[in-house]
Design an enzyme around this catalytic site. Structure first.
Site, PDB file in Angstrom:
ATOM      1  N   SER A 237      -1.189   0.610  -0.273  1.00  0.00           N
ATOM      2  CA  SER A 237      -2.205   1.637  -0.519  1.00  0.00           C
ATOM      3  C   SER A 237      -3.491   0.948  -0.956  1.00  0.00           C
ATOM      4  O   SER A 237      -3.528  -0.268  -1.118  1.00  0.00           O
ATOM      5  CB  SER A 237      -1.732   2.581  -1.626  1.00  0.00           C
ATOM      6  OG  SER A 237      -1.769   1.899  -2.863  1.00  0.00           O
ATOM      7  N   LYS A 238      -4.517   1.750  -1.142  1.00  0.00           N
ATOM      8  CA  LYS A 238      -5.836   1.220  -1.525  1.00  0.00           C
ATOM      9  C   LYS A 238      -5.778   0.290  -2.728  1.00  0.00           C
ATOM     10  O   LYS A 238      -6.587  -0.616  -2.866  1.00  0.00           O
ATOM     11  CB  LYS A 238      -6.768   2.389  -1.862  1.00  0.00           C
ATOM     12  CG  LYS A 238      -7.502   2.904  -0.651  1.00  0.00           C
ATOM     13  CD  LYS A 238      -8.621   3.810  -1.094  1.00  0.00           C
ATOM     14  CE  LYS A 238      -9.125   4.629   0.079  1.00  0.00           C
ATOM     15  NZ  LYS A 238      -9.632   5.929  -0.302  1.00  0.00           N
ATOM     16  N   ARG A 239      -4.840   0.587  -3.589  1.00  0.00           N
ATOM     17  CA  ARG A 239      -4.642  -0.218  -4.792  1.00  0.00           C
ATOM     18  C   ARG A 239      -4.483  -1.704  -4.445  1.00  0.00           C
ATOM     19  O   ARG A 239      -4.863  -2.584  -5.205  1.00  0.00           O
ATOM     20  CB  ARG A 239      -3.358   0.284  -5.449  1.00  0.00           C
ATOM     21  CG  ARG A 239      -3.227   0.200  -6.903  1.00  0.00           C
ATOM     22  CD  ARG A 239      -2.219   1.242  -7.393  1.00  0.00           C
ATOM     23  NE  ARG A 239      -1.053   1.395  -6.536  1.00  0.00           N
ATOM     24  CZ  ARG A 239       0.000   0.582  -6.516  1.00  0.00           C
ATOM     25  NH1 ARG A 239       0.032  -0.470  -7.301  1.00  0.00           N
ATOM     26  NH2 ARG A 239       1.025   0.819  -5.735  1.00  0.00           N
TER      27      ARG A 239
END
Ligand code: GLU
Length: 471
Positions: A237-239
């Site tokens: 994910s963007k994380r």
């Protein structure tokens, strides 16, 4: 039947790397078998689908070079066809109207949850006759018994018991068809032979097979590709950094590098890491895709990218580098030939962004000396060689690499110094840091005026430093 695959994104965001990998696997499968590749935009979720997202997906597909033979088809333009099939199912009693109110369904669900049962519709309206003008949904009449066997190309045989599947809604109260119905109709109409998609759809597959079977049709082959994880083992994910394909372009990744990286995520051919698109087409086999999820590794992507930057045509890299220089407010027209700059930097950058950063000095004076480099190389002992280089460069007639190299040699000889004692201070003076292409081409490309100006600046720096240490 000749092979036909499809990529069927829902346009609710940008194209992320997981989607791109699915798109690539489907594309490879079609190309390998001399078949066709279809792009289908699954935009029936009117609230979440956007034109921006459609454009972003099309742009990313073009950038990656995943060309499609048919489409893009838009599901929102095919509602009449979906309704035709829904009506056929209704007429054949393979589907029925259901008018269960929300409250009933909620209570049903709650009771099942409390009893630790799988929440599912209980077939309450199966035997009822509900008029078409009453508010209702349409449900598919799932076979009550037996099981569905999915012979998945990646995961092997998966068996689903029909009594675990319920009568799924195929048309909502507002008249819109649902995902499982539209996919079935499209895969059928478009003649898809191989459905390759993310394994978040595994549980939809028996439902889709049941609808197809009810329609008297042969289901396609299925392959469910595992998801991509971040470096910490959780879903990417963007994380974890960039997940959008176009974000990678912004970061200076080449499309062939991203494709090469993505094909290796979950697929391998011996220990090979580098594959051209042609090699991928030749070697790829969907059956060799790994069942287990694979983790994204940015370092490896950078390594692959560096390989492609190094081996690419400098003219092409120059064209791709230009906007990245633009991001630094540099207009490459205002300095040395960008193709020449690329030739000198090709071995030195892992991304185009890096290449722009380490090439900025060709086009404008650096802001500050790199502290470490200046400390090491711009000290009192460098004053005399720099002074001499400056005088000779000012008088140098032919401003070209070979002659400039000779200048450095001459100064070193006249002062009885090793080459490095002249070239390194000179490099830091001209470039601002300790690394650059060969000092001769560097001088040539930076140009006389800027070289002299920057050597002066370095001399001032040294003087100041000497004064300060004397004080
Ligand atoms: N539209 C679905 C998605 O984006 C894919 C459906 C399919 O491949 O069957 O997840």
């Amino acid at each position: 039947m000749s092979t036909k695959t499809r990529f069927a994104p829902s346009p609710t965001g940008y194209l992320h790397v997981g989607g791109a990998r699915t798109a690539l696997f489907s594309w490879l499968h079609a190309r390998k078998h001399g078949g066709k590749y279809v792009l289908r935009i699954e935009d029936t979720d009117l609230e979440r689908s956007t034109t921006e997202s459609i454009n972003a997906i099309l742009e990313a597909m073009t950038w990656l070079g995943l060309d499609y033979d048919e489409g893009p088809f838009y599901q929102t333009r095919r509602f009449d066809r979906y309704n035709e099939i829904i009506d056929e199912l209704l007429n054949k009693k393979l589907a029925y109207r259901c008018s269960c109110p929300r409250e009933r369904l909620d209570a049903l669900r709650e009771g099942q949850m409390q009893r630790k049962e799988k929440p599912r519709y209980d077939g309450h309206c199966r035997g009822k006759s509900i008029a078409a003008d009453e508010p209702h949904v349409i449900r598919f009449r799932n076979p009550p018994e037996g099981s569905v066997i999915v012979d998945d190309q990646v995961r092997g045989k998966i068996v689903f018991r029909n009594d675990e599947l319920d009568d799924l809604i195929i048309r909502r109260t507002d008249g819109s068809p649902t995902y499982n119905l539209t996919v079935v109709v499209d895969d059928l109409d478009m003649g898809i032979t191989d459905v390759i998609r993310g394994d978040d759809h595994v549980n939809n597959t028996p439902r889709q097979i049941n609808i197809l079977t009810a329609l008297g049709k042969e289901p396609p082959r299925y392959a469910h590709v595992p998801m991509i994880l971040g470096d910490d083992g959780s879903r990417l994910s963007k994380r974890h950094g960039a997940v959008s394909v176009m974000e990678y372009r912004k970061q200076g990744i080449l499309p062939e590098a991203l494709l090469n990286y993505l094909v290796r995520l979950g697929w391998s051919h011996g220990d090979d890491e580098l594959f051209t698109l042609d090699q991928m087409v030749e070697l790829f086999d969907i059956k060799d895709v790994n069942k287990a999820a694979s983790a994204f590794n940015t370092e490896k992507l950078l390594w692959i990218n560096q390989h492609y930057i190094k081996s690419a045509d400098p003219v092409r890299i120059a064209r791709l580098l230009s906007p990245h220089l633009g991001d630094l407010d540099i207009d490459p027209v205002s300095g040395p030939d960008i193709v020449e700059v690329v030739r000198q930097q090709q071995e030195r950058a892992r991304t185009l962004v890096e290449m722009a950063e380490i090439s900025a000095f060709f086009y404008r004076d650096y802001e500050d000396f790199d502290e470490k480099a200046a400390k090491k190389h711009l000290k009192a002992a460098a004053r005399e060689p720099l002074q001499q280089v400056k005088e000779r460069l000012a008088a140098q007639e032919d401003w070209e690499a070979e002659k400039l190299h000779q200048v450095v040699i001459d100064v070193a000889e006249s002062l009885d110094l090793k080459m490095g004692k002249v070239a390194q201070p000179l490099r830091v003076a001209v470039v601002g840091r300790a690394a650059s292409p060969g000092i001769d081409v560097t001088l040539e490309l930076v140009g006389r005026e800027a070289c002299l100006r920057r050597i002066d600046r370095a001399l001032q720096y040294i003087n100041k430093r000497v004064e300060e240490s004397a004080a």
